[in-house]
Design an enzyme around this catalytic site. Structure first.
Site, short mmCIF file in Angstrom:
data_model
loop_
_atom_site.label_atom_id
_atom_site.label_comp_id
_atom_site.label_asym_id
_atom_site.label_seq_id
_atom_site.Cartn_x
_atom_site.Cartn_y
_atom_site.Cartn_z
N ARG A 262 0.72 -1.24 0.20
CA ARG A 262 0.02 0.18 0.09
C ARG A 262 0.72 1.20 0.10
O ARG A 262 1.74 1.32 0.50
CB ARG A 262 -0.97 0.28 1.14
CG ARG A 262 -1.83 -1.31 1.29
CD ARG A 262 -2.93 -1.13 2.41
NE ARG A 262 -3.91 -2.42 2.26
CZ ARG A 262 -4.71 -2.79 3.20
NH1 ARG A 262 -4.68 -2.06 3.94
NH2 ARG A 262 -5.48 -3.94 2.76
N ARG A 277 1.76 0.67 10.22
CA ARG A 277 1.54 1.10 9.01
C ARG A 277 2.68 0.85 8.10
O ARG A 277 3.34 1.87 7.98
CB ARG A 277 1.05 2.40 8.94
CG ARG A 277 0.19 2.80 7.77
CD ARG A 277 -0.38 4.32 7.94
NE ARG A 277 -1.41 4.36 8.95
CZ ARG A 277 -2.78 3.98 8.75
NH1 ARG A 277 -3.31 3.87 7.84
NH2 ARG A 277 -3.55 4.06 10.10
N GLU A 349 -6.62 -2.01 14.95
CA GLU A 349 -7.28 -2.64 14.35
C GLU A 349 -6.29 -3.69 13.81
O GLU A 349 -5.13 -3.50 13.59
CB GLU A 349 -7.59 -1.77 12.94
CG GLU A 349 -8.06 -2.51 11.81
CD GLU A 349 -8.42 -1.87 10.55
OE1 GLU A 349 -8.31 -0.72 10.64
OE2 GLU A 349 -8.34 -2.41 9.52
N SER A 352 -10.44 -6.47 9.68
CA SER A 352 -11.65 -5.79 9.14
C SER A 352 -12.24 -6.91 8.08
O SER A 352 -11.93 -7.37 7.22
CB SER A 352 -11.29 -4.69 8.12
OG SER A 352 -12.08 -3.72 7.90
N ARG A 391 0.43 -7.13 12.16
CA ARG A 391 -0.01 -6.63 13.38
C ARG A 391 -0.42 -7.74 14.47
O ARG A 391 -0.19 -7.66 15.65
CB ARG A 391 -1.51 -5.99 13.23
CG ARG A 391 -1.17 -4.58 12.51
CD ARG A 391 -2.19 -3.71 12.23
NE ARG A 391 -1.95 -2.56 11.36
CZ ARG A 391 -2.95 -1.41 11.22
NH1 ARG A 391 -4.14 -1.64 11.49
NH2 ARG A 391 -2.73 -0.47 10.32
#
Length: 425
Positions: A262, A277, A349, A352, A391
């Site tokens: 990303r 991130r 998070e 999702s 994560r």
RNA sequence: GGAGAGAUGGCUGAGUGGUCGAAAGCGCUCCCCUGCUAAGGGAGUAAGGGUUAAAAGCCCUUCGAGGGUUCGAAUCCCUCUCUCUCCGCCA
């Protein structure tokens, strides 16, 4: 994509729904464009029908050996008008498609209305954040003290938002991935898949990353245009592209581990430290293809499968329903799972899970044969992280740390770590 | 990288300019016949879109994709993609 029929018939209702996201849909503009499409299409098809009939009669006349010259003259005039109409129709249809591809999915009725993540609603919690009896370190400090997590090396090689791991810590991430895949295939009935990491534009259009979110993607080459996948959702969901499933073959559940890439455009300054991130991270993804009407139940199951991973790892978490404004482009309803990070003293998070209903299916023409009517109909697609490996690694590090900076290995991971009990500096 | 072959409906496979959206076979669905475990007869069976409140009906588009030639293209021309075979190279 939202059903174009619904857009035409109930543009105002659609606009009202999308407004819950904070999205402005110009219903009147759309309807005006649609009006033009209709008149152009009706006229074009009339002309085409006329042309076809003439061509046919010429063919018959020729077969009878008649003189076709007068017939040819009469038909030739039509050509230009038809061509002009076809071109105009194509333009309008392309404009309509642009608008339609830019519209996010309709929000499900039971999704709480709100603007930002502050309006998300907690559904449930599992586990209790433990008090370690000392001041918990974050994963950055832990990893660097272990000498197995090196952001300096990563930045020398690739710049910001990359990580280098070595030794048992690198293995721990691999252990997590294997454990997660095994759990989903063995306990939850998923089919493991291996898929391409480079995809063409239609695949990204199918799942909704294009055309709107081009700047979030990593594009490799221009000819042919290849993009690095931002999530396995893209290649795995596209397995249903342009297929008609037998009614009895659904539901289909796929699990895949892939790296994800990303650009994180627009997130400058957020989570710049550490592994939260990254431009590149590992994730195990779950994807469902289901019959319409069953997708909301499937979302609950899917979320449960992701939760099971955290439960086995004994990581405290909470499940929240994203509010309308925080729900992703292609999703009608999304649950986020947030894991407790002892070093940050907060939930972050880690998964999702989204029900995209027919939104992606329409974009990629993913259908099933309706058992009653025998006719093809759009399936529903869902996807969820089960879970993000990077994560999860952070969560294990921060929640399993000891006072001296060593990391205990969670019970379920020990077989994958060759029996190692803890990672020590 | 070089040489060649190909891409047609759920599948096999015909079709080289005019009722071809497409023969035939297989499969599938329904009906009939038959007292027998299998066979016979008949009908139907692509997708997308438009028109419609909806359906029926009618119409348009689609024979790998995109252009072109033509009154008319599955059929002719150009470009591209993919698959297969052989050679070379290679994790």
């Amino acid at each position: 994509m939202i059903d174009p029929k619904l857009l035409r018939q109930s543009a105002a209702d659609v606009a009202a729904n999308l407004a819950r996201r904070g999205f402005v849909f110009d219903a009147d503009g759309y309807l005006a464009l649609e009006e033009r499409r209709k008149s152009l299409q009706v006229e074009t098809e009339r002309l085409q029908s006329e042309r076809n009939a003439s061509a046919k009669s010429i063919g018959k006349a020729k077969a009878r050996g008649e003189d076709i010259e007068p017939l040819l003259d009469a038909v030739k005039q039509m050509g230009e008008r038809l061509e002009a109409n076809e071109a105009a129709l194509q333009t309008v249809q392309a404009e309509l498609r642009d608008v339609e591809l830019g519209l996010p999915n309709l929000i499900a009725d039971d999704v709480p209305v709100g603007d930002t993540e502050d309006d998300n609603v907690e559904v449930r919690r599992w586990g209790e954040p433990a008090d370690p009896g000392f001041e918990a370190r974050d994963h950055i400090e832990l990893g660097e003290r272990l000498g197995q997590l090196d952001f300096d090396a990563a930045s020398r090689i690739s710049g910001a938002r990359f990580a280098v791991m070595t030794g048992p810590l690198a293995r721990l991430q691999r252990a997590l991935i294997q454990f997660m895949l095994d759990t989903h295939t063995t306990d939850h009935g998923y089919v493991e898949t291996y898929v391409p990491y480079l995809v063409k534009p239609p695949a990204l259009i199918g799942t909704g990353q294009l055309p709107k979110f081009e700047e979030d993607q990593f594009k490799t080459t221009d000819e042919p245009p290849f993009y690095l996948i931002p999530t396995a959702e893209v290649p795995v969901t596209n397995l249903a592209r342009e297929t008609i499933f037998d009614a009895e073959s659904l539901p289909i559940r796929y699990a895949a581990h892939t790296p994800c890439f990303r650009s994180e455009a627009g997130s400058h300054g957020q989570d710049t430290r550490g592994m939260i991130r990254q431009h590149q991270f590992e994730k195990v993804e779950l994807v469902h293809f289901v019959a319409p009407d069953t997708s909301m139940d499937a979302l609950e199951e899917l979320t449960g499968h992701a939760e099971a991973v955290l439960q086995k790892l004994e990581l405290p978490y909470r499940v929240i329903t994203l509010c309308s404004g925080d729900t992703g482009f292609g999703s009608a309803k999304t649950y986020d799972i947030e894991v407790w990070l002892a070093g940050q003293q907060r939930y972050r998070e880690i998964s999702s899970c989204s029900n995209c209903n027919d939104f992606q299916a329409r974009r990629m023409q993913a259908r099933r044969r309706n058992p009653e009517t025998g006719k093809p109909e759009l399936i529903h697609t869902l996807n969820g992280s089960g879970v993000a490996a990077g994560r999860a690694l952070i969560a294990v590090m921060e929640n399993y740390q000891e006072a001296d900076g060593s990391i205990r290995i969670p019970e379920v991971l020990k077989p994958y770590m060759g029996g190692l009990e803890k990672i020590v500096p």
